[in-house]
Design an enzyme around this catalytic site. Structure first.
Site, PDB file in Angstrom:
ATOM      1  N   LYS A 198      -1.814  14.180   0.722  1.00  0.00           N
ATOM      2  CA  LYS A 198      -3.273  14.275   0.276  1.00  0.00           C
ATOM      3  C   LYS A 198      -3.824  15.802   0.059  1.00  0.00           C
ATOM      4  CE  LYS A 198      -4.291   9.757   2.862  1.00  0.00           C
ATOM      5  NZ  LYS A 198      -4.758   9.092   1.681  1.00  0.00           N
TER       6      LYS A 198
ATOM      7  N   LYS B  59     -10.795  12.259   4.454  1.00  0.00           N
ATOM      8  CA  LYS B  59      -9.604  11.256   4.470  1.00  0.00           C
ATOM      9  C   LYS B  59      -8.572  11.862   5.556  1.00  0.00           C
ATOM     10  CE  LYS B  59      -8.977  12.187  -0.027  1.00  0.00           C
ATOM     11  NZ  LYS B  59      -8.979  10.908  -0.474  1.00  0.00           N
ATOM     12  N   ARG B  60      -7.842  10.730   5.897  1.00  0.00           N
ATOM     13  CA  ARG B  60      -6.553  11.080   6.823  1.00  0.00           C
ATOM     14  C   ARG B  60      -5.990  12.412   6.449  1.00  0.00           C
ATOM     15  NH1 ARG B  60      -1.552   8.733   6.430  1.00  0.00           N
ATOM     16  NH2 ARG B  60      -2.427   7.529   4.922  1.00  0.00           N
TER      17      ARG B  60
ATOM     18  N   LYS C  53     -16.064   5.390  -3.156  1.00  0.00           N
ATOM     19  CA  LYS C  53     -17.303   5.617  -2.623  1.00  0.00           C
ATOM     20  C   LYS C  53     -18.208   6.944  -3.088  1.00  0.00           C
ATOM     21  CE  LYS C  53     -14.998   3.357   1.253  1.00  0.00           C
ATOM     22  NZ  LYS C  53     -13.878   3.760   2.416  1.00  0.00           N
TER      23      LYS C  53
ATOM     24  N   THR D 251      -9.884   4.674  -1.630  1.00  0.00           N
ATOM     25  CA  THR D 251     -11.138   3.991  -1.826  1.00  0.00           C
ATOM     26  C   THR D 251     -12.273   4.988  -1.544  1.00  0.00           C
ATOM     27  OG1 THR D 251     -11.197   3.056   0.318  1.00  0.00           O
ATOM     28  CG2 THR D 251     -10.474   1.803  -1.492  1.00  0.00           C
TER      29      THR D 251
ATOM     30  N   HIS E 221       0.900  -1.185  -0.058  1.00  0.00           N
ATOM     31  CA  HIS E 221      -0.082   0.041  -0.012  1.00  0.00           C
ATOM     32  C   HIS E 221       0.855   1.343   0.171  1.00  0.00           C
ATOM     33  CE1 HIS E 221      -3.933  -2.168   0.896  1.00  0.00           C
ATOM     34  NE2 HIS E 221      -3.316  -2.892   1.497  1.00  0.00           N
TER      35      HIS E 221
END
Length: 839
Positions: free
Chosen positions: A565, A559-560, A671, A667, A368
């Site tokens: 990110k 998200k985290r 979603k 993911t 990952h």
């Protein structure tokens, strides 16, 4: 509340009509909870209903495992340090198909099912994407009738509960088990000894063979807790087995007798810390040690359990790869490779080559992480102290592997350094990813781009040695949780239009394409979205006291919190929109609500600073009368599975803006698109495959590609040029730098400015800023055309069939595991004789 009737408690029923469910609830309330309807509180009804639903899983669960023993099928074992399963009750109700009956039964008791469901606590057993992926995979394994078991740790305190104080993240204990857990079955008879420390004694047998004994080690016990995992509309109910740490001795009696009670129980408390908390803040060396202990603890218990089950049916250890496949979810369980070798060598006295052949054919590894510096490694000194025998085995695995490489590529010392399991630079460390690759039959990436980068960069040398080992299996999500359960408004509409089959065969969503230009269907689709937005608005008012307008565009990034990110890029965009509104140059800006959510790791100071910046910026924008009608920003704290189920169905626009080449898959992007949100994103991770499926015109793509970023870094990237040459960017950065959003402490965000301008902007925030603003302008223009936006949203949902986790698991079964479905005949007979001692 209906009249109390003692006769209703005469029997415990297994039926599924409302009358029988009502009787069962009453029985459970009295005989399991120990209350009657007059004294029961809300949580008692939740537990009573949960036990009733669990009762209807148990016989399927038992028959599922009997069928595995009868068939002699190959078993799948999924080892993961995280399982973010969320709430279980509603998922089980939908999967076994009697939610409506339970709703009616509760109504007769004067209770509301939605209120009961809302009281269940999330099982806080994961940090984010990796743990949620593991939960989706278990759901799909069961739904596809595959023989699978998950293994992990039963953390007493899960991922911390996030609160905000003075706009800063505060971590609070998340004791998710404090009210009990009706879904788990304690197994006090399933206990294994786990060892740490000690020393290794070497000796020779009568034939001159060397053997090793691991002696003088401290001992901890691992006790099993089982949770049933039901498939959707199938008889299969698989198992999630979690391990809880127990001390091998309760306390030191001699110490107790001397009056030192605290010292007497010290060992017990220390041992049981192993399963106390999920992923401690590992800045301190003691916490690093605890994390390694956790990894070995659950791996050792799981392997002992797997081999115990195997040896009930088979005599020859050589048959292990024929009947067992073990999937390592990231490198956290990779210590399983030397652990299986230790068991085969030291306990069963196999020769090295034979043991290694079995091991290498049994394990598979899901990667990952692309960044070499983010790949897990452990100090050799720590490993030698905690797991001395394993360190010996790792050295020997490495020696033999490098000898093979030397024969193929003589005199290439740099290649040997890169491939070695031991990093010799500075203080020696064990590279767990190298160990996982060398010890596994298959290695997989989780999106096509990610897999390509593994082959070309991260594991390029391994790929050159064995081009068949690395395969791609793009991640997926379960439509049961993320559409059927989370989005009642849209799933109800889909059932009315295309039937029910999409819940188990997501490719059926393709049939929605025929309705994309149908104005009536567009209206119904967007009304479902509006209802979800209104529900989220009610929840934010109820829980946060914040008002949001469901008639605005809901622009979502959840998200985290991590620099790659790029929540920072989003903040810069929001400041730019704010400035345009204040300057009166944004008359066509669609009114929008910017929603962000996510947790920062406790020790990740920059991520925590970003959260504070988000909230400081929001405080200014939301209280400025000039911007309030058009722009609002809200950070939703304590983002978890249940919160995601509230936010994702309401999203119009999905922000997937990570630096290209850094997100393995993602993911959340799947979603959100599945629920009809359009994606604004870089060509990173699974964004690329989503864009291919939904069409370029229905995806707001922007930013540098992974190749362009690599070239930019190679040629020398200077973020100051962007800062100096882009007036809007400079203005936004200067506002942050000069304390516009932190007037009481103008220097609060100097570290952020330093990382962006002085320290090289490693995540290319400034490089992608202008393209991001232009992409936002395209999204704004499309949203003003209601019919065009509705068409694009429908096509996003219609195109998500290939991102079902069922497809992912089918790919694993076909390309990696070599496992086949085992359908189960319906059986309700309990206590049948069998040739095994149970799971």
């Amino acid at each position: 509340m209906s009249e109390f009737d003692p006769d209703a408690f005469e029997h415990d029923y297994r039926g599924t009509d409302p009358d029988e469910i009502q009787r069962s609830i009453n029985n459970r309330l009295v005989y399991t909870i120990g209350k009657d309807p007059y004294t029961a509180v809300d949580h008692d009804w939740l537990n009573a209903l949960s036990y009733v639903v669990r009762d209807r899983l148990i016989e399927r669960w038992m028959e599922t495992h009997r069928s595995y023993y009868r068939s002699g099928t190959k078993r799948i074992y999924y080892l993961s340090l995280e399982f973010l399963v969320g709430r279980s009750l509603n998922n089980a109700l939908l999967n076994i198909g009697f939610r409506d009956s339970c709703e009616e039964a509760l109504k007769r008791l004067g209770l509301d099912l939605e209120e009961i469901l809302g009281m269940e606590h999330d099982a806080a057993l994961g940090n984010g994407g990796l743990g949620r992926l593991a939960a989706c995979i278990l759901d799909s394994i069961a739904t596809l009738d595959l023989p699978g078991t998950g293994y992990g740790i039963r953390y007493e305190y899960g991922m911390f509960r996030q609160a905000l104080e003075e706009n800063q993240q505060v971590e609070l204990p998340e004791s998710w088990l404090k009210a009990g857990n009706p879904w788990e079955f304690p197994r006090p008879e399933v206990v294994y000894k786990i060892h740490f420390g000690g020393r290794v004694m070497e000796y020779q047998d009568k034939k001159g063979r060397r053997h090793h004994d691991w002696i003088d080690a401290e001992e901890v016990l691992a006790m099993a807790y089982d949770t049933p995992i039901p498939g959707y509309h199938t008889e299969t109910v698989n198992n999630l087995r979690l391990w809880s740490a127990r001390a091998s001795h309760d306390f030191d009696l001699a110490c107790f007798n001397r009056g030192n009670y605290l010292k007497a129980v010290e060992e017990k408390a220390y041992s049981e810390n192993l399963s106390k908390v999920l992923y401690p803040d590992d800045r301190a060396s003691a916490n690093q040690e605890l994390r390694l202990r956790q990894q070995y603890f659950f791996v050792s218990a799981s392997l002992q359990d797997i081999l115990r089950r195997f040896l009930q049916q088979y005599e020859s250890l050589r048959q292990i790869p024929e009947h067992i496949t073990i999937q390592l979810n990231d490198t956290h369980p990779s210590i399983a490779i030397p652990e299986l070798m230790r068991i085969l060598l030291d306990k069963y006295k196999l020769e090295w080559q034979q043991a290694w052949k079995i091991t290498q054919k049994t394990f598979n590894y899901t990667n990952h992480t692309l960044l070499p510096e983010a790949l897990e490694s452990w100090p050799v000194e720590l490993m030698e102290r905690l797991l001395p025998r394993h360190m010996q085995i790792i050295f020997e695995i490495n020696r033999r592997f490098l000898l093979t490489v030397t024969h193929l590529y003589p005199n290439d010392m740099e290649l040997l350094k890169r491939l070695s399991i031991i990093d010799e630079e500075g203080a020696r460390r064990v590279r767990m990813a190298n160990l996982a690759v060398i010890g596994s039959r298959r290695v997989n990436g989780v999106s096509q781009l990610h897999t390509d980068l593994l082959r070309q960069q991260t594991f390029a040398d391994f790929h050159r040695l064995d081009p068949e080992r690395i395969v791609n299996i793009t991640n997926g999500i379960t439509p049961r949780r993320w559409l059927n359960e989370a989005n009642h408004n849209l799933s109800g509409l889909l059932r009315n239009v295309i039937g029910h089959d999409w819940v188990k065969d997501l490719s059926q969503l393709e049939r929605l394409r025929a309705y994309a230009n149908d104005s009536e269907f567009q209206q119904r689709f967007m009304l479902a979205k509006r209802a979800n937005k209104a529900r989220l608005a009610d929840l934010t008012m109820l829980h946060l006291g914040s008002t949001i307008d469901p008639y605005t565009l809901f622009d979502v990034q959840v998200k985290r919190i991590h620099e790659y990110k790029r929540q920072l890029l989003n903040v810069l965009r929001v400041i730019t929109l704010y400035n345009r509104i204040c300057d009166g140059i944004a008359p066509d800006l669609v009114p929008r609500t910017i929603l962000l959510g996510g947790k920062a790791a406790p020790g990740y100071l920059m991520a925590k600073l970003i959260i504070r910046l988000i909230n400081d910026v929001a405080a200014v924008i939301n209280n400025d009368p000039k911007s309030a009608p058009q722009l609002k920003m809200l950070f939703i704290p304590n983002y978890d599975v249940s919160t995601a189920c509230d936010i994702i169905p309401a999203a119009d626009l999905s922000q997937q803006i990570s630096t290209a080449g850094m997100e393995a898959s993602g993911t959340g992007n799947m979603k959100l698109a599945l629920n009809g949100a359009l994606t604004m994103g870089t060509l990173d991770g699974a964004n690329i495959e989503i864009r291919e499926q939904v069409g370029e015109e229905n995806f707001f793509c922007f930013g540098l590609t992974a190749d362009e970023i690599a070239r930019k870094r190679q040629n020398g990237y200077d973020p100051r040029l962007h800062h100096e040459q882009d007036a809007e960017l400079k203005r936004a950065l200067d506002m942050i730098d000069q304390g516009y959003f932190s007037p009481t402490n103008p220097n609060r965000y100097k570290a952020i400015l330093r990382s962006l301008i002085d320290d090289g902007d490693h995540f290319m925030v400034l490089a992608d800023y202008r393209a991001y603003i232009q992409s936002d302008e395209r999204a704004n223009a499309l949203y003003r055309d209601k019919a065009a936006w509705a068409r694009a949203a429908i096509l996003n949902t219609a195109a998500m069939g290939s991102f079902s986790c069922d497809r992912t698991v089918n790919d694993y079964a076909r390309l990696v595991w070599g496992a086949v479905p085992i359908p189960h005949r319906k059986s309700r007979r309990i206590g049948r004789k069998s040739n095994h001692r149970g799971e």
